[in-house]
Write an enzyme that holds these catalytic residues in place. Structure first.
Site, PDB file in Angstrom:
ATOM      1  CB  SER A 141      -0.868   0.009   1.263  1.00 47.41           C
ATOM      2  OG  SER A 141      -1.438   1.297   1.461  1.00 47.41           O
ATOM      3  CE1 TYR A 154      -4.141  -2.301   5.238  1.00 44.79           C
ATOM      4  CE2 TYR A 154      -3.253  -0.161   4.605  1.00 44.79           C
ATOM      5  CZ  TYR A 154      -3.895  -1.347   4.272  1.00 44.79           C
ATOM      6  OH  TYR A 154      -4.276  -1.561   2.959  1.00 44.79           O
TER       7      TYR A 154
HETATM    8  P1  NAP Z   1     -11.707  -6.065   1.020  1.00 44.69           P
HETATM    9  O1  NAP Z   1     -12.715  -5.678  -0.008  1.00 44.69           O
HETATM   10  O2  NAP Z   1     -11.987  -5.799   2.455  1.00 44.69           O
HETATM   11  O3  NAP Z   1     -11.362  -7.630   0.813  1.00 44.69           O
HETATM   12  C1  NAP Z   1     -10.490  -8.276   1.694  1.00 44.69           C
HETATM   13  C2  NAP Z   1     -10.409  -9.742   1.342  1.00 44.69           C
HETATM   14  O4  NAP Z   1      -9.510 -10.369   2.241  1.00 44.69           O
HETATM   15  C3  NAP Z   1     -11.733 -10.479   1.455  1.00 44.69           C
HETATM   16  O5  NAP Z   1     -11.856 -11.365   0.362  1.00 44.69           O
HETATM   17  C4  NAP Z   1     -11.585 -11.283   2.759  1.00 44.69           C
HETATM   18  O6  NAP Z   1     -12.291 -12.536   2.730  1.00 44.69           O
HETATM   19  C5  NAP Z   1     -10.108 -11.564   2.748  1.00 44.69           C
HETATM   20  N1  NAP Z   1      -9.575 -11.869   4.082  1.00 44.69           N
HETATM   21  C6  NAP Z   1      -9.584 -11.095   5.194  1.00 44.69           C
HETATM   22  N2  NAP Z   1      -9.010 -11.744   6.211  1.00 44.69           N
HETATM   23  C7  NAP Z   1      -8.615 -12.963   5.734  1.00 44.69           C
HETATM   24  C8  NAP Z   1      -7.957 -14.090   6.295  1.00 44.69           C
HETATM   25  N3  NAP Z   1      -7.571 -14.094   7.588  1.00 44.69           N
HETATM   26  N4  NAP Z   1      -7.716 -15.169   5.508  1.00 44.69           N
HETATM   27  C9  NAP Z   1      -8.101 -15.180   4.218  1.00 44.69           C
HETATM   28  N5  NAP Z   1      -8.722 -14.137   3.609  1.00 44.69           N
HETATM   29  C10 NAP Z   1      -8.982 -13.059   4.376  1.00 44.69           C
HETATM   30  O7  NAP Z   1     -10.299  -5.365   0.728  1.00 44.69           O
HETATM   31  P2  NAP Z   1      -9.696  -4.665  -0.595  1.00 44.69           P
HETATM   32  O8  NAP Z   1      -9.920  -3.212  -0.481  1.00 44.69           O
HETATM   33  O9  NAP Z   1     -10.102  -5.395  -1.816  1.00 44.69           O
HETATM   34  O10 NAP Z   1      -8.138  -4.895  -0.303  1.00 44.69           O
HETATM   35  C11 NAP Z   1      -7.428  -6.004  -0.810  1.00 44.69           C
HETATM   36  C12 NAP Z   1      -5.946  -5.812  -0.468  1.00 44.69           C
HETATM   37  O11 NAP Z   1      -5.486  -4.584  -1.021  1.00 44.69           O
HETATM   38  C13 NAP Z   1      -5.658  -5.739   1.030  1.00 44.69           C
HETATM   39  O12 NAP Z   1      -4.417  -6.363   1.311  1.00 44.69           O
HETATM   40  C14 NAP Z   1      -5.548  -4.253   1.283  1.00 44.69           C
HETATM   41  O13 NAP Z   1      -4.754  -3.961   2.409  1.00 44.69           O
HETATM   42  C15 NAP Z   1      -4.884  -3.801  -0.011  1.00 44.69           C
HETATM   43  N6  NAP Z   1      -5.071  -2.376  -0.293  1.00 44.69           N
HETATM   44  C16 NAP Z   1      -6.320  -1.865  -0.482  1.00 44.69           C
HETATM   45  C17 NAP Z   1      -6.466  -0.495  -0.754  1.00 44.69           C
HETATM   46  C18 NAP Z   1      -7.804   0.140  -0.967  1.00 44.69           C
HETATM   47  O14 NAP Z   1      -7.845   1.385  -1.117  1.00 44.69           O
HETATM   48  N7  NAP Z   1      -8.896  -0.600  -1.030  1.00 44.69           N
HETATM   49  C19 NAP Z   1      -5.322   0.311  -0.804  1.00 44.69           C
HETATM   50  C20 NAP Z   1      -4.070  -0.251  -0.603  1.00 44.69           C
HETATM   51  C21 NAP Z   1      -3.956  -1.599  -0.357  1.00 44.69           C
HETATM   52  P3  NAP Z   1     -13.858 -12.667   3.170  1.00 44.69           P
HETATM   53  O15 NAP Z   1     -14.609 -11.770   2.229  1.00 44.69           O
HETATM   54  O16 NAP Z   1     -14.187 -14.101   2.955  1.00 44.69           O
HETATM   55  O17 NAP Z   1     -13.953 -12.185   4.586  1.00 44.69           O
END
Ligand code: NAP
Length: 242
Positions: A141, A154
């Site tokens: 990130s 984080y």
């Molecule tokens: P999200 O919509 O909240 O999705 C998170 C995913 O992670 C879900 O599929 C969830 O599964 C899974 N998960 C959570 N805990 C888990 C565990 N213990 N074991 C296995 N799976 C698990 O998040 P997102 O925004 O798409 O983010 C995805 C990645 O990108 C993350 O690493 C986040 O830190 C990174 N990121 C996001 C942003 C942003 O702006 N959105 C920016 C920078 C980085 P379930 O649905 O089954 O609970």
């Protein structure tokens, strides 16, 4: 790359993980979809992947549970025979100012975002080493690069993934395994749903939040096009960090 290509995406039931699974399916990858809780959503991702004419399967495991991870990777290997691409995407936030941050908040985020990537990568690398080919993409990130008030846990996890990426790239390059990281800015997903967009836009040169598709496009590039790229952290943030 072998004729049959297999990609494992952790946390692929929604958000960036889901869109990445669909992007790689559209490029001909068979897809292993990992999730932890949202089974119906994961099943829907499987259906959408299969619509591209590839095979897809869901694998429920918590990336923090070493036994469950090892069993999951074994099941994926048995089902598909190989793993060419691993996207360590599963992640959570538990934000709070540092002085109020509890050990539970700290540990939960480090365990899932950073140690989870270690847990999954360890058995997958053994498979990739035997294949003598592989591409690992870690979801960092921008806050792992520049920090963020209220996100010490984080930011530490995402900075840790950058060190992890660079070290593994050095260790595994001679085995034809590339390791890179993506550092997204603000991307429209459930994780960022509560943020004030207008406040954010002012600081982004491209004046918009990113879409999950913007990240998936770069992951696809790192997974198979960027054959001489390893150990890199690619910012996908609309120019926020330059
Ligand atoms: P999200 O919509 O909240 O999705 C998170 C995913 O992670 C879900 O599929 C969830 O599964 C899974 N998960 C959570 N805990 C888990 C565990 N213990 N074991 C296995 N799976 C698990 O998040 P997102 O925004 O798409 O983010 C995805 C990645 O990108 C993350 O690493 C986040 O830190 C990174 N990121 C996001 C942003 C942003 O702006 N959105 C920016 C920078 C980085 P379930 O649905 O089954 O609970």
């Amino acid at each position: 790359m072998a004729e049959k290509k297999v990609a494992l995406i952790t946390g692929a039931s929604q958000g960036i993980g889901k869109v990445t699974a669909l992007k790689l399916a559209s490029c001909g990858y068979d897809i292993a979809i990992n999730y932890i809780g949202r089974e119906d959503d994961a099943k829907e991702v499987k259906k959408e992947c299969e619509a591209f004419g590839v095979e897809a399967e869901i694998f429920e495991f918590d990336v923090t549970n070493v036994e469950a991870v090892n069993a999951g990777i074994e099941a994926i290997h048995k089902r598909f025979g190989r793993i060419d691409v691993l996207v360590n995407n599963a992640g959570i936030t538990k934000d709070g100012l540092f002085l109020r941050m509890t050990p539970d908040q700290w540990n939960a985020v480090i365990n899932i975002n950073l140690t989870g990537a270690y847990n999954v990568t360890h058995p997958v690398v053994k498979i990739m080493m035997k294949q003598r080919v592989g591409s690992i993409i870690n979801m960092s990130s921008i806050v792992g690069v520049m920090g963020n008030a209220g996100q010490a846990n984080y930011s530490a996890s995402k900075a840790g993934l950058i060190g992890f990426t660079k070290s593994l790239a050095k260790e595994l390059g001679s085995r034809n395994i590339r390791v890179n990281a993506v550092a997204p800015g603000f991307i429209k997903t459930a994780m960022t749903a509560g943020l004030d967009n207008n406040e954010i836009y002012q600081h982004i040169p491209l004046r918009r939040m990113g879409e999950a598709e913007d990240i998936a496009t770069v992951i696809k590039f790192l997974a198979e096009d960027a054959t001489y790229v390893t150990g890199q952290v690619i910012g996908v943030d609309g120019g926020l960090v330059v």
